[in-house]
Design a protein around this motif. Sequence first.
Motif, PDB file in Angstrom:
ATOM      1  N   MET A  19       0.844  -1.183   0.000  1.00  0.00           N
ATOM      2  CA  MET A  19       0.000   0.000   0.000  1.00  0.00           C
ATOM      3  C   MET A  19       0.893   1.251   0.000  1.00  0.00           C
ATOM      4  O   MET A  19       1.828   1.359   0.780  1.00  0.00           O
ATOM      5  N   THR A  20       0.566   2.183  -0.868  1.00  0.00           N
ATOM      6  CA  THR A  20       1.328   3.427  -0.957  1.00  0.00           C
ATOM      7  C   THR A  20       0.749   4.452   0.005  1.00  0.00           C
ATOM      8  O   THR A  20      -0.469   4.645   0.048  1.00  0.00           O
ATOM      9  N   LEU A  21       1.627   5.097   0.767  1.00  0.00           N
ATOM     10  CA  LEU A  21       1.161   6.128   1.686  1.00  0.00           C
ATOM     11  C   LEU A  21       0.819   7.392   0.902  1.00  0.00           C
ATOM     12  O   LEU A  21       1.494   7.735  -0.063  1.00  0.00           O
ATOM     13  N   GLN A  22      -0.214   8.053   1.335  1.00  0.00           N
ATOM     14  CA  GLN A  22      -0.633   9.317   0.743  1.00  0.00           C
ATOM     15  C   GLN A  22       0.318  10.419   1.208  1.00  0.00           C
ATOM     16  O   GLN A  22       0.591  10.529   2.399  1.00  0.00           O
ATOM     17  N   THR A  23       0.824  11.213   0.294  1.00  0.00           N
ATOM     18  CA  THR A  23       1.715  12.310   0.681  1.00  0.00           C
ATOM     19  C   THR A  23       1.038  13.655   0.438  1.00  0.00           C
ATOM     20  O   THR A  23       0.214  13.802  -0.468  1.00  0.00           O
ATOM     21  N   ILE A  24       1.394  14.604   1.283  1.00  0.00           N
ATOM     22  CA  ILE A  24       0.929  15.981   1.138  1.00  0.00           C
ATOM     23  C   ILE A  24       2.135  16.900   1.253  1.00  0.00           C
ATOM     24  O   ILE A  24       3.196  16.491   1.724  1.00  0.00           O
ATOM     25  N   ARG A  25       1.971  18.142   0.835  1.00  0.00           N
ATOM     26  CA  ARG A  25       3.024  19.145   0.985  1.00  0.00           C
ATOM     27  C   ARG A  25       2.552  20.158   2.009  1.00  0.00           C
ATOM     28  O   ARG A  25       1.451  20.694   1.902  1.00  0.00           O
ATOM     29  N   ILE A  26       3.381  20.406   3.023  1.00  0.00           N
ATOM     30  CA  ILE A  26       3.038  21.357   4.075  1.00  0.00           C
ATOM     31  C   ILE A  26       3.977  22.554   3.973  1.00  0.00           C
ATOM     32  O   ILE A  26       5.186  22.399   3.819  1.00  0.00           O
ATOM     33  N   LEU A  27       3.404  23.755   4.073  1.00  0.00           N
ATOM     34  CA  LEU A  27       4.165  25.002   4.085  1.00  0.00           C
ATOM     35  C   LEU A  27       3.967  25.675   5.432  1.00  0.00           C
ATOM     36  O   LEU A  27       2.844  25.732   5.940  1.00  0.00           O
ATOM     37  N   TYR A  28       5.059  26.175   6.013  1.00  0.00           N
ATOM     38  CA  TYR A  28       5.005  26.867   7.305  1.00  0.00           C
ATOM     39  C   TYR A  28       5.394  28.330   7.090  1.00  0.00           C
ATOM     40  O   TYR A  28       6.335  28.610   6.351  1.00  0.00           O
ATOM     41  N   PHE A  29       4.703  29.237   7.774  1.00  0.00           N
ATOM     42  CA  PHE A  29       4.950  30.663   7.595  1.00  0.00           C
ATOM     43  C   PHE A  29       5.184  31.379   8.927  1.00  0.00           C
ATOM     44  O   PHE A  29       4.742  30.916   9.980  1.00  0.00           O
ATOM     45  N   ALA A  30       5.867  32.519   8.832  1.00  0.00           N
ATOM     46  CA  ALA A  30       6.085  33.457   9.945  1.00  0.00           C
ATOM     47  C   ALA A  30       6.715  32.757  11.156  1.00  0.00           C
ATOM     48  O   ALA A  30       7.712  32.077  11.012  1.00  0.00           O
ATOM     49  N   ARG A  31       6.118  32.924  12.342  1.00  0.00           N
ATOM     50  CA  ARG A  31       6.743  32.398  13.561  1.00  0.00           C
ATOM     51  C   ARG A  31       6.874  30.885  13.534  1.00  0.00           C
ATOM     52  O   ARG A  31       7.769  30.317  14.146  1.00  0.00           O
ATOM     53  N   LEU A  32       5.980  30.210  12.808  1.00  0.00           N
ATOM     54  CA  LEU A  32       6.063  28.752  12.736  1.00  0.00           C
ATOM     55  C   LEU A  32       7.279  28.321  11.935  1.00  0.00           C
ATOM     56  O   LEU A  32       7.980  27.383  12.313  1.00  0.00           O
ATOM     57  N   ARG A  33       7.561  29.014  10.855  1.00  0.00           N
ATOM     58  CA  ARG A  33       8.757  28.714  10.059  1.00  0.00           C
ATOM     59  C   ARG A  33      10.001  28.861  10.923  1.00  0.00           C
ATOM     60  O   ARG A  33      10.901  28.040  10.891  1.00  0.00           O
ATOM     61  N   GLU A  34      10.032  29.921  11.730  1.00  0.00           N
ATOM     62  CA  GLU A  34      11.181  30.162  12.608  1.00  0.00           C
ATOM     63  C   GLU A  34      11.272  29.113  13.712  1.00  0.00           C
ATOM     64  O   GLU A  34      12.350  28.587  13.997  1.00  0.00           O
ATOM     65  N   ALA A  35      10.149  28.794  14.342  1.00  0.00           N
ATOM     66  CA  ALA A  35      10.152  27.833  15.450  1.00  0.00           C
ATOM     67  C   ALA A  35      10.546  26.432  14.988  1.00  0.00           C
ATOM     68  O   ALA A  35      11.256  25.716  15.704  1.00  0.00           O
ATOM     69  N   PHE A  36      10.104  26.037  13.795  1.00  0.00           N
ATOM     70  CA  PHE A  36      10.394  24.691  13.293  1.00  0.00           C
ATOM     71  C   PHE A  36      11.685  24.644  12.490  1.00  0.00           C
ATOM     72  O   PHE A  36      12.143  23.562  12.127  1.00  0.00           O
ATOM     73  N   ASP A  37      12.235  25.812  12.179  1.00  0.00           N
ATOM     74  CA  ASP A  37      13.427  25.925  11.327  1.00  0.00           C
ATOM     75  C   ASP A  37      13.208  25.173  10.012  1.00  0.00           C
ATOM     76  O   ASP A  37      14.058  24.429   9.534  1.00  0.00           O
ATOM     77  N   LEU A  38      12.015  25.388   9.464  1.00  0.00           N
ATOM     78  CA  LEU A  38      11.599  24.663   8.271  1.00  0.00           C
ATOM     79  C   LEU A  38      10.544  25.492   7.559  1.00  0.00           C
ATOM     80  O   LEU A  38       9.607  25.976   8.204  1.00  0.00           O
ATOM     81  N   ASP A  39      10.681  25.674   6.240  1.00  0.00           N
ATOM     82  CA  ASP A  39       9.640  26.422   5.534  1.00  0.00           C
ATOM     83  C   ASP A  39       8.623  25.509   4.868  1.00  0.00           C
ATOM     84  O   ASP A  39       7.561  25.946   4.458  1.00  0.00           O
TER      85      ASP A  39
END
Length: 88
Positions: free
Chosen positions: A1-21
């Motif tokens: 079974m293939t897992l369903q993938t999604i693309r997540i974008l993080y902005f503003a303080r969340l981008r900074e807190a997660f160190d990930l855009d």
Amino acid sequence: MTLQTIRILYFARLREAFDLDGEVLALPPGCADVAGLLALLRARGGAWAAELAEGRVFRVAVEQDMARHDTALAAGAEVAIFPPVTGG
């Protein structure tokens, strides 16, 4: 079974807190809506649990439309997570 993938974008303080855009994430079986996605991300602990905790103010959009916790996630969906926009 293939897992369903999604693309997540993080902005503003969340981008900074997660160190990930953004990231591509394979959703486990049973994770089919925004509530499930948020629970999955919170389970990472640390900044993820703190920033996405119940009561923290942030918004979620799926395919550039504002989403609710029961909004379904389709394979390949683009999900944005961001603080509310303020301004004058």
